[in-house]
Design a protein around this motif. Structure first.
Motif, mmCIF file in Angstrom:
data_model
loop_
_atom_site.group_PDB
_atom_site.id
_atom_site.type_symbol
_atom_site.label_atom_id
_atom_site.label_comp_id
_atom_site.label_asym_id
_atom_site.label_seq_id
_atom_site.Cartn_x
_atom_site.Cartn_y
_atom_site.Cartn_z
ATOM 1 N N GLN A 233 -13.498 -26.677 17.792
ATOM 2 C CA GLN A 233 -13.214 -25.384 17.156
ATOM 3 C C GLN A 233 -14.429 -24.885 16.382
ATOM 4 N N GLU A 234 -15.101 -25.833 15.703
ATOM 5 C CA GLU A 234 -16.240 -25.481 14.850
ATOM 6 C C GLU A 234 -17.365 -24.846 15.668
ATOM 7 N N ALA A 235 -17.630 -25.405 16.857
ATOM 8 C CA ALA A 235 -18.766 -24.939 17.653
ATOM 9 C C ALA A 235 -18.606 -23.465 18.021
ATOM 10 N N ILE A 236 -17.445 -23.097 18.545
ATOM 11 C CA ILE A 236 -17.283 -21.716 18.999
ATOM 12 C C ILE A 236 -17.011 -20.793 17.819
ATOM 13 N N LYS A 237 -16.503 -21.350 16.724
ATOM 14 C CA LYS A 237 -16.306 -20.562 15.510
ATOM 15 C C LYS A 237 -17.622 -19.957 15.037
ATOM 16 N N MET A 238 -18.720 -20.718 15.207
ATOM 17 C CA MET A 238 -20.028 -20.238 14.773
ATOM 18 C C MET A 238 -20.686 -19.374 15.837
ATOM 19 N N LEU A 239 -20.753 -19.892 17.081
ATOM 20 C CA LEU A 239 -21.447 -19.176 18.162
ATOM 21 C C LEU A 239 -20.850 -17.791 18.394
ATOM 22 N N GLY A 240 -19.531 -17.694 18.272
ATOM 23 C CA GLY A 240 -18.866 -16.424 18.537
ATOM 24 C C GLY A 240 -18.682 -15.582 17.283
ATOM 25 N N ILE A 270 -24.795 -19.006 14.016
ATOM 26 C CA ILE A 270 -24.121 -17.731 13.728
ATOM 27 C C ILE A 270 -24.991 -16.571 14.204
ATOM 28 N N PHE A 271 -26.312 -16.695 14.010
ATOM 29 C CA PHE A 271 -27.219 -15.589 14.341
ATOM 30 C C PHE A 271 -27.727 -15.638 15.784
ATOM 31 N N ALA A 272 -27.610 -16.800 16.460
ATOM 32 C CA ALA A 272 -28.336 -17.008 17.717
ATOM 33 C C ALA A 272 -28.080 -15.905 18.747
ATOM 34 N N ILE A 273 -26.813 -15.633 19.043
ATOM 35 C CA ILE A 273 -26.517 -14.662 20.093
ATOM 36 C C ILE A 273 -26.833 -13.248 19.617
ATOM 37 N N GLY A 274 -26.591 -12.990 18.334
ATOM 38 C CA GLY A 274 -26.883 -11.664 17.772
ATOM 39 C C GLY A 274 -28.350 -11.282 17.895
ATOM 40 N N THR A 350 -21.998 -12.989 6.232
ATOM 41 C CA THR A 350 -21.524 -11.618 6.014
ATOM 42 C C THR A 350 -22.419 -10.593 6.693
ATOM 43 N N ALA A 351 -23.687 -10.944 6.930
ATOM 44 C CA ALA A 351 -24.554 -10.056 7.707
ATOM 45 C C ALA A 351 -24.041 -10.054 9.142
ATOM 46 N N ALA A 352 -23.792 -11.243 9.664
ATOM 47 C CA ALA A 352 -23.068 -11.357 10.923
ATOM 48 C C ALA A 352 -21.596 -11.170 10.593
ATOM 49 N N SER A 353 -20.756 -10.935 11.582
ATOM 50 C CA SER A 353 -19.348 -10.769 11.221
ATOM 51 C C SER A 353 -18.632 -12.109 11.336
ATOM 52 N N CYS A 354 -19.278 -13.174 10.841
ATOM 53 C CA CYS A 354 -18.719 -14.505 11.038
ATOM 54 C C CYS A 354 -17.569 -14.764 10.078
ATOM 55 N N GLY A 355 -17.882 -14.863 8.791
ATOM 56 C CA GLY A 355 -16.809 -15.081 7.830
ATOM 57 C C GLY A 355 -16.522 -16.528 7.526
ATOM 58 N N ALA A 356 -17.222 -17.455 8.206
ATOM 59 C CA ALA A 356 -17.141 -18.851 7.760
ATOM 60 C C ALA A 356 -17.796 -18.917 6.385
ATOM 61 N N VAL A 357 -17.351 -19.828 5.538
ATOM 62 C CA VAL A 357 -17.999 -19.963 4.227
ATOM 63 C C VAL A 357 -18.277 -21.440 3.964
ATOM 64 N N ASN A 358 -19.417 -21.744 3.324
ATOM 65 C CA ASN A 358 -19.662 -23.128 2.918
ATOM 66 C C ASN A 358 -19.605 -23.263 1.402
ATOM 67 N N GLY A 385 -22.014 -9.240 14.196
ATOM 68 C CA GLY A 385 -21.199 -10.067 15.081
ATOM 69 C C GLY A 385 -21.750 -10.016 16.496
ATOM 70 N N VAL A 386 -21.365 -10.973 17.329
ATOM 71 C CA VAL A 386 -21.878 -10.978 18.695
ATOM 72 C C VAL A 386 -21.372 -9.719 19.405
ATOM 73 N N GLY A 387 -22.293 -8.892 19.828
ATOM 74 C CA GLY A 387 -21.942 -7.630 20.467
ATOM 75 C C GLY A 387 -21.721 -6.528 19.464
ATOM 76 N N SER A 388 -20.783 -6.753 18.526
ATOM 77 C CA SER A 388 -20.458 -5.687 17.579
ATOM 78 C C SER A 388 -21.641 -5.370 16.667
ATOM 79 N N GLY A 389 -22.494 -6.341 16.405
ATOM 80 C CA GLY A 389 -23.654 -6.096 15.545
ATOM 81 C C GLY A 389 -24.608 -5.121 16.187
ATOM 82 N N ILE A 390 -24.940 -5.357 17.451
ATOM 83 C CA ILE A 390 -25.934 -4.502 18.105
ATOM 84 C C ILE A 390 -25.342 -3.137 18.416
ATOM 85 N N TYR A 391 -24.068 -3.083 18.846
ATOM 86 C CA TYR A 391 -23.562 -1.725 19.129
ATOM 87 C C TYR A 391 -23.356 -0.944 17.842
#
Lengths: 574, 193
Positions: A233-240, A270-274, A350-358, A385-391
């Protein structure tokens, strides 16, 4: 022994610098991979996964080569969201009678199940529930994890459609949603998640079908450890850029984020795909400098925000200093991350639309907590967010050329397309959704009894808790000022509406813009065109994002974090 | 438009089913299988066992309270250190309950470093700063009848430094330190020194 760090340190700044450098280094390699998917070309994985892809198409009766108009693309996208939402809602409601539930957790209430479903469909991952207390392993795996893949793939698909709008000439077709979404899931998200999940396990993240482990501590006390399929769950939580944690404490939990190195990887992922999408955009429109210009503007905004959060958190809370406790603001932070990695994570998520917090944003200093909120209010276009950030960012780019065009008195153009009234109207429509929903929802909740019942903190910080909730929901972020009691019918309902509007009232106008741009002919750059690559353009982009995106929220921020900052300096408590 | 709507129904339903099965069942099952074979220690929660019973996880804080053990940071998880209720205090910077709590704790523990008087984000933070361990050396040494330099040395042996000097913070894992302490003095599993 090393002395306690008070204030920012060179080590902290070096880590932030390393992070930004690695993001720049990732842009092209990730972008190349994305570009192959954008073009529909075979990837090295096609030999292995090609039969799966073709099997999916055959079963669902899709011809991947048959392209769609923007209306067909949008309709397919919305129908898919609806189908995935129904499955998840049913799974969450029926949790009590489904397998993989050794603790016998009951089904979710209708309002909580509805909120959670919309939250995961919209890539928000706002969590009104506490993962370890409310969800079985089956719910975590089967009801929620698929959305982490599919909502991310949907975001990237819509970005691809917009790229095609810029790149194509005189056509009404912008791609095939089913093919884009399936290919991104199979050839990008799934393989990356598999490798990454195993790296996380090696780093200490549990991955088991067991649910609890009983321990007897050294002092003889009883402790119940909660485990589960966490790494997957953690892996895709970040990548996506989803952000929905297995546990209530999210990536602050040592099982989700056990070491500083894992933490650093989480931020990068979190930033990789963005960042890759910015390069892919440049390549798609035939000029990679366009992509670099977008990334430059994003990273300028990002670095400024990260620096402020780090500075604020490292310098700590004067009220606690006065009480005799010197040092950084460590309330709600983990020792293995400290002020620097907690601040950087907050800025990234928060710059990405991730929302995970440490770390718990609710316990950040007023200014340290304001920047995460502000990052979301800018529209999460700083990498995003992936896709939503660039559009989202390209909407601001359209506004920027429009404004620049007015200044030089010519028809505005961007990457070879004339930008006319229809595109600007649609862009503004998508951009005003954010302030409307955030400020409207916050205002309403600040006067209704149901809304005022939410905040845990008093004074301006209580207002900030409400503002953060509507900001996070509308921006599809998912992080929170966690003190707010959000699992009530009122907040579950209001925030679900905010999440839905914040996602699809932006996506559909973006697809309409894509359709409108695709029909235009190519306008070659001339002496009169406003250049969209150099420092002047980057500066203009930064200014437009800050003025159009940010200024609207200043009055609300003045009532919350800024008022609290002043109160803190004056020695007031609430 | 209506035609498009009908046409989208089948792929929406079929792809939802297929992709849910792939990403929601096959993917976590495959990862679990490989993880259990390749990294069984981490995959099962980095457990520490003594004999045949589990003492805890090296990643999860325990609520040590006796004078002969090093103490972790205060915890807001449930009634304290409850892994079924992870979370922070969520008290804001100008919260009166926060300032009152810290004021009282500073009085009771003069000179304690900042991490020892603040709750963590998870409530399960397994680490404390080297300063926080050093601050407790006197109490632990006295309770264990050990010379202080010996305990200081043990703390120093258990300090983990940042990776490459910049990723992470210097820290001490409290459970591992206490296990090393027990080993040093030959204490058993349930003895409370």
């Amino acid at each position: 022994m090393i002395s306690a760090a008070v204030g920012t340190s060179l080590v902290g700044w070096a880590m932030i610098l390393l992070f930004v450098g690695l993001c720049i280094a990732l842009a092209k390699p990730v972008g190349l991979w994305l570009f192959a998917l954008y073009e529909g070309r075979d990837t090295p994985l096609t030999r292995v996964l090609g039969p799966v892809e073709r099997g999916f198409y055959r079963l669902s009766g899709i011809d991947p080569a048959r392209e769609q108009t923007w209306r067909q693309y949008a309709l397919a996208m919305l129908m898919f969201q609806l189908a995935t939402a129904l499955v998840t809602y049913v799974l969450l409601r029926l949790q009590g009678v489904l397998p993989f539930n050794p603790r016998g957790l009951p089904g979710l209430s209708s309002d909580l199940a509805m909120n959670t479903t919309i939250s995961f469909v919209t890539n928000t991952n706002w969590q009104a529930y506490a993962g370890e207390g409310a969800l079985s392993n089956l719910s975590q795996m089967l009801a929620l994890v698929p959305h982490n893949f599919l909502s991310a793939a949907t975001g990237i698909a819509v970005a691809f459609a917009l790229f095609r709008g810029f790149a194509r000439r005189q056509t009404q077709y912008i791609g095939n949603f089913w093919a884009d979404m399936t290919r991104v899931t199979l050839y990008l998200l799934l393989p990356c998640a598999v490798v990454y999940a195993l790296v996380l396990v090696a780093g200490g993240v549990p991955q088991t079908f067991a649910s609890t482990i009983d321990a007897t501590t050294l002092e003889g006390a009883h402790q119940t450890l909660v485990v589960g399929p966490i790494a997957s769950q953690e892996a895709i939580k970040m990548l996506g850029t989803n952000g929905g944690g297995f546990f209530n404490a999210n990536s602050a939990h040592p099982f989700e984020n056990p070491t500083a190195l894992v933490n650093f990887l989480q931020m990068l992922s979190i930033f990789a795909i963005g960042v890759g999408l910015t390069w892919c955009f440049g390549k798609a429109v035939g000029d990679t400098r366009q992509g670099w210009a977008v990334l430059a503007a994003m990273l300028i905004l990002f670095s400024a925000g990260a620096a402020v959060v780090y500075w604020a958190e490292a310098n700590g809370n004067p009220l606690l200093h006065h009480a005799g406790l010197a040092g950084a603001n460590m309330e709600g932070k983990e020792v293995r991350f400290g002020a620097a990695a907690s601040a950087l994570f907050a800025a990234v998520t928060t710059a990405a639309s991730c929302g995970a917090v440490n770390a718990m944003h609710d316990s950040f200093t007023p200014l340290g907590g304001m920047i995460p909120m502000f990052n979301i209010e800018l529209g999460e276009v700083v990498v995003g967010g992936v896709g939503s950030g660039i559009y989202g960012f390209l909407l601001f780019a359209l506004l920027a050329v429009f404004i620049a065009g007015l200044m030089v008195g010519r028809t505005p153009e961007y990457v070879g397309k004339k930008i006319e009234s229809r595109e600007v109207k649609l862009a503004v429509l998508a951009i005003v959704v954010l302030p409307l929903c955030i400020l409207g929802g916050t205002a309403l909740s600040s006067v209704l009894a149901d809304g005022l019942a939410g905040p845990a903190n008093k004074g301006p910080h209580g207002f900030s808790e409400i503002l953060y909730a509507f900001t996070s929901a509308t921006g599809n972020n998912g992080s929170a000022f966690g003190g707010l009691s959000a699992n009530t019918p009122y907040y579950n309902g209001a925030l679900a509406v905010a999440m839905w509007i914040g996602r699809f009232f932006v996506m559909v106008p973006v697809l309409a813009i894509a359709g409108s741009l695709a029909q235009k002919k190519y306008t070659p750059e001339s002496a009169g065109s406003f250049p969209t690559t150099g420092p002047l353009w980057i500066g203009l982009l930064v200014a437009i994002v800050l003025i159009v995106g940010g200024l609207t929220f200043l009055p609300a921020l003045a009532l919350g974090p800024i008022a609290e900052h002043m109160a803190m300096l004056a020695g007031s408590t609430f | 438009m209506f035609n498009d709507f009908i046409q989208a129904t089948r792929p929406a339903l079929v792809l939802t089913t297929a992709l849910f099965a792939l990403t929601g069942l096959a993917y976590p099952a495959a990862i679990t299988g490989v993880a259990q074979l390749a990294f069984p220690h981490q995959a099962n929660g980095s457990l520490i066992t003594r004999g045949d019973h589990v003492i805890g996880s090296e990643l999860i804080a325990q609520g040590f309270a006796g004078p002969g053990y090093f103490h972790p940071r205060p915890s807001a998880a449930g009634k304290g250190y409850d892994p079924t209720q992870s979370g922070g205090s969520n008290l804001g910077p100008t919260s009166k309950p926060l300032v009152d709590r810290v004021t009282a704790d500073v009085k009771a523990n003069p000179g304690a470093p900042v991490d020892l008087l603040t709750t963590s984000g998870s409530g399960l933070d397994p680490d404390i700063s080297p300063e926080a361990a050093e601050w407790q050396v006197g109490r632990v040494a006295l309770a264990r009848h050990l010379p202080e330099p010996k305990v200081v040395m043990l703390v120093e042996q258990n300090v983990e430094l940042p990776l490459f000097g910049i990723i992470g913070e210097p820290r001490v894992n409290v459970l591992k330190l206490n296990l090393a302490l027990d080993k040093l003095t030959g204490e058993g599993a349930h003895s409370t020194p």
